[in-house]
Design an enzyme around this catalytic site. Structure first.
Site, PDB file in Angstrom:
ATOM      1  N   GLU A   1       0.796  -1.228   0.000  1.00  0.00           N
ATOM      2  CA  GLU A   1       0.000   0.000   0.000  1.00  0.00           C
ATOM      3  C   GLU A   1       0.832   1.283   0.000  1.00  0.00           C
ATOM      4  OE1 GLU A   1      -3.406   0.185  -0.212  1.00  0.00           O
ATOM      5  OE2 GLU A   1      -3.319  -1.981  -0.533  1.00  0.00           O
TER       6      GLU A   1
ATOM      7  N   SER B   1     -49.284 -26.714  43.258  1.00  0.00           N
ATOM      8  CA  SER B   1     -48.935 -26.765  44.677  1.00  0.00           C
ATOM      9  C   SER B   1     -47.652 -26.031  45.018  1.00  0.00           C
ATOM     10  CB  SER B   1     -48.838 -28.222  45.135  1.00  0.00           C
ATOM     11  OG  SER B   1     -50.127 -28.802  45.139  1.00  0.00           O
TER      12      SER B   1
END
Length: 877
Positions: free
Chosen positions: A86, A482
């Site tokens: 680059e 219950s």
């Protein structure tokens, strides 16, 4: 006449004009150029991550993927590859490379693309401040911004920004994220070939990435390797080795270390509410939950194993589909295995298409039957391996008829499957064997939390988040059966009853004036024992006793009392059915209510986020839960009432291991802690019931598991006896089953951990049914009606078996004003007897019986030839 002198003059004039033009252009654009000072304090846009309390990644949310790293964390070969490809003069130019720029301009004049005009600094300027449009004005702005960036930052700082910011395809930004997305690795673990692949991406990340176009990625990789070689970054051997390496890439997500999708979704939604969508998804928040990974794994496995156990005992619903329906039909009609001709053999294409149709969840694996033997089958799996499933993995698969009826147990494999059947299988990790399986149709949930501050320790909202995102822990309000009874009994203890009080266990006929009908609540099983002590009635989950207590305490008193546990009044039916669990609550609400008994009477608020950090590791949120502070109460106590001589009796009790007589005292170091807490403004949980009430209910709930009496009539044991296998005396709990077994529960706790498990169908019209004995299986199997003890308690047991070793045995502290006395089992009165007719019972000071039993009752003893019945008493309304 043209001369060198005139040429120099002309060049000088052009340069001056160029400089002046550039200066004028800069002055005209200066006001439009963004400030680059923000690069000094850049905040990377990173996704939200959810972690367990021990740092295991649970999930990640956010469209863009970024893993910010410091420059020193990037491998040098990656930096070399980028500089070579680059910007090879990056460390020598001032933001713009004159040589590269001249080459690019010359290329444009000659009609060729020479490249090289854009430096790394210019790419940073473009990525942070500009668009990607190709115009001269954008390029000029890019140049000016590059000058600014170079004057503000060092070269290393610019390079670090570039490495973390550059878009690299598939929503990955920066090379840390790209390494994860394309190769599933940390950037430091990449090979030279993989580094070269990533270094080539900035040129055109959408088109030359290795997922979209491996061939283009390979060509670009070789270019990068060539430049690294030519500039001396790698040797010839390294070049050849990397060039020969195959590019193996697929899209990788974040490395999830812990499967807890329901918890992750809760945390995700919480952050959206706290910070808003934009900030939550981009500011890199790290959310640390209160859930440790080992407990979450245990909870997940417990729910899955229990759901599969429930599902398999109800029968096999058959193959997903058949690739050879004619063979299947012949096998069924002729009642034998059919020989396969060459023309019947499955092709690779057929198998591939079949696997694409099969949906898999959790541990289920897709397979196709390729051979049926007498009592075994061969199966080709989705990964093209062939496995054998023997009779142990098949014999369970009797036909499913409906939820309450199963077919005859099979004797041969052809009665279950045929060649070409698409199926699901499971692998046993311990034995390395496979068994036939199926996707459970029932649903389940499990929640576990600390009773001292409400920190959630495990949460499973269903079988599979992929199958259903409905979180049954927090969203499913189901009738509790219950499981409501401990709260009813707690209200009774507040209104004059004791654990030794007698209540008549006999049938009830109640005329409903409004409906013009008779309500007859029944016990399950339908056995009635006459006068029975409160402790025993709760341990056996006697329905009619719960109704009688509800009536005697009073409807409004009970409802008010239940609201103290955090239950909403709107969820509590305003009639007698409330005593049997007609209230609809979520598992989280149930567990919160049971926490009050576990912590000694305080209402805590559940929470699941311990802290939140930003992308820099700064804590932006720290939980400050309401905590139980027994020491704070002790500090305020003025005196302790001394018990009477009878009440000081300290002989062996029914469950001595459950009680610690050590009363908490306020030591000097505890006083300093309290002072510090006050200075930091801690939040304390509100006391909603007395410590004595919580202790007595806990004692009765311990009898649900450990209570039993096989020495005298009527013989009994608690409905939760299956939890004795955990071999922990410091556990208390309660089964729960609703009418017609539509919901089954087990909720229980130790001093430090509360857990509630639920199972049922998402369709409330469907009940859990019943099962008959499968003669192919061992004698140790669950049969009969599904209920809390059979359907939900196994999940609770499986989880607590793994969780309890992390919570050392801790007896529930004996509160002040609790005394014990020896009572007669039959009458609940005081007694001088010390034989099997008596037991010790706990009482709140001032409620101890004052009357002695007048005459010793005669109890029928078991003869040597008699054996006790191993019968569980399931609760139902």
């Amino acid at each position: 006449m043209f001369s060198i002198k005139n040429l120099l003059k002309l060049s000088f004039i052009i340069i001056i004009l160029g400089i002046l033009s550039l200066a004028a252009l800069y002055m005209s654009m200066r006001s439009e150029l963004p400030s680059v000072k923000i690069l000094k304090e850049i905040q990377w846009q990173t996704p939200m991550q959810i972690f367990s309390s021990d740092g295991k990644l649970i999930s990640q949310f956010g469209e863009n993927k970024r893993i910010p790293l410091e420059l020193k964390d990037f491998p040098q070969q990656l930096i070399d590859a980028l500089l070579a490809t680059e910007d090879d003069r990056f460390y020598y130019h001032f933001g713009v490379d004159p040589i590269g720029m001249s080459r690019a301009v010359l290329g444009q004049l000659m009609g060729e693309n020479k490249g090289g005009a854009s430096t790394i600094t210019m790419q940073v300027a473009r990525n942070f401040f500009l668009s990607s449009e190709v115009t001269y004005s954008r390029k000029i702005r890019e140049i000016f911004l590059s000058f600014h960036i170079e004057s503000l930052l060092t070269k290393d700082e610019i390079l670090s920004l570039y490495l973390n910011k550059i878009p690299l395809g598939h929503r990955s930004f920066g090379f840390g994220a790209a390494a994860q997305v394309y190769f599933g690795k940390d950037v430091k673990d990449l090979s030279l070939s993989q580094i070269a692949v990533l270094a080539g991406l900035p040129k055109a990340p959408s088109s030359i990435n290795p997922i979209r176009s491996p061939s283009k990625a390979k060509l670009r990789r070789n270019v990068v390797l060539g430049r690294m070689l030519s500039q001396g970054y790698i040797s010839e051997q390294e070049y050849q080795t990397a060039k020969a390496e195959a590019i193996l890439s697929k899209r990788h997500g974040a490395e999830i270390e812990l499967d807890a999708p329901y918890l992750a979704q809760m945390a995700h939604q919480e952050l959206l509410d706290m910070f808003g969508k934009e900030d939550a998804y981009s500011n890199g928040y790290k959310v640390f939950t209160t859930v440790p990974s080992h407990l979450q794994i245990a909870a997940q496995q417990a729910v899955l194993e229990n759901l599969h156990a429930y599902d398999t005992r109800h029968g096999y619903r058959g193959a997903l589909f058949s690739l050879r329906p004619n063979i299947k039909e012949r096998s069924r009609n002729e009642r034998k295995n059919i020989e396969i001709n060459e023309s019947d053999e499955l092709s690779e294409t057929e198998l591939s298409d079949a696997f694409n149709k099969i949906k898999t969840y959790q541990s289920l694996i897709a397979g196709v039957v390729t051979k049926v033997n007498e009592q075994s089958i061969e199966v080709q799996l989705i990964d093209n391996t062939t496995i054998n499933i023997d009779w142990d993995g098949l014999s369970w698969a009797r036909e499913y008829i409906n939820d309450s009826k199963q077919g005859i147990p099979p004797s041969f494999a052809y009665e279950i499957l045929a060649y070409g059947d698409a199926i699901l299988v499971q692998r046993n990790a311990e034995t390395q064997t496979y068994r036939l399986s199926q996707l459970p149709q029932a649903s389940s949930a499990l929640i576990s939390m600390s009773p001292d501050d409400g920190a959630i320790k495990a949460l499973v909202g269903g079988y599979s988040f992929k199958q259903s995102q409905f979180n049954r822990v927090t969203q499913a309000k189901r009738q509790v059966g219950s499981n409501i009874k401990p709260f009813i009994y707690s209200a009774a203890l507040e209104h004059g009853f004791t654990l030794a009080s007698l209540v008549n266990d006999s049938p009830i006929d109640h005329w409903d004036k409004s409906g013009g009908s008779v309500w007859r609540p029944k016990n399950s099983p339908a056995r009635y024992d006459g006068p029975i002590r409160v402790r025993v009635a709760l341990a056996q989950s006697k329905n009619v006793v719960a109704v009688r207590l509800f009536r005697q305490v009073g409807k409004s008193n009970v409802i008010n009392h239940l609201q103290s546990f955090g239950f909403n009044e709107s969820d509590l039916p305003n009639n007698n059915t409330l005593a049997l669990g007609s209230a609809s609550l979520t598992p989280l609400e149930v567990a919160t209510g049971y926490s009050v008994f576990a912590n000694g009477g305080f209402l805590i608020e559940p929470y699941f986020i311990e802290r939140i950090e930003d992308s820099f590791g700064n804590v932006v949120y720290q939980a400050n839960p309401k905590v139980v502070c027994l020491a704070c109460e002790v500090e305020l106590e003025e005196s302790i009432t001394e018990p009477s001589e009878i009440e000081q009796d300290t002989e062996s009790k029914e469950n001595p291991e459950l009680v610690s007589s050590d009363t908490p005292s306020l030591q000097e170091d505890e006083q300093s802690v309290i002072k510090d807490d006050i200075r930091n403004e801690p939040l304390y949980a509100e006391r909603v019931i007395s410590s004595q009430n919580a202790f007595l209910v806990t004692q009765a709930l311990n009898s649900v598991i450990w209570g039993a009496d096989w020495k005298s009539l009527p013989y009994w044991q608690g409905t939760g006896w299956r939890s004795r296998a955990l071999e922990r005396r410091d556990i208390s709990g309660k089964t729960g089953t609703t009418n017609q077994s539509k919901d089954a529960w087990f909720s229980g706790y130790t001093r430090k951990l509360v857990t509630s498990a639920w199972i049922g169908f998402d369709d409330p019209a469907r009940d859990l049914g019943r099962t008959s004995k499968n003669t192919n299986l061992t004698t140790k199997q669950i049969t009969g009606s599904e209920a809390g003890a059979q359907s939900a308690q196994p999940a609770w047991n499986l989880y607590m078996k793994e969780a309890l070793p992390h919570f050392p045995y801790e007896a529930f502290t004996l509160p002040n004003d609790i005394v014990s006395a020896r009572i007669d089992k039959e009458t609940g009165k005081l007694t001088y007897s010390s034989d099997n007719s008596s037991t010790f019972e706990y009482f709140k000071l001032g409620t101890t019986p004052t009357e002695y039993v007048a005459e010793e009752p005669i109890y029928e003893q078991l003869s040597p030839n008699e054996t006790s019945t191993d019968e569980s008493f399931d609760d139902i309304f």
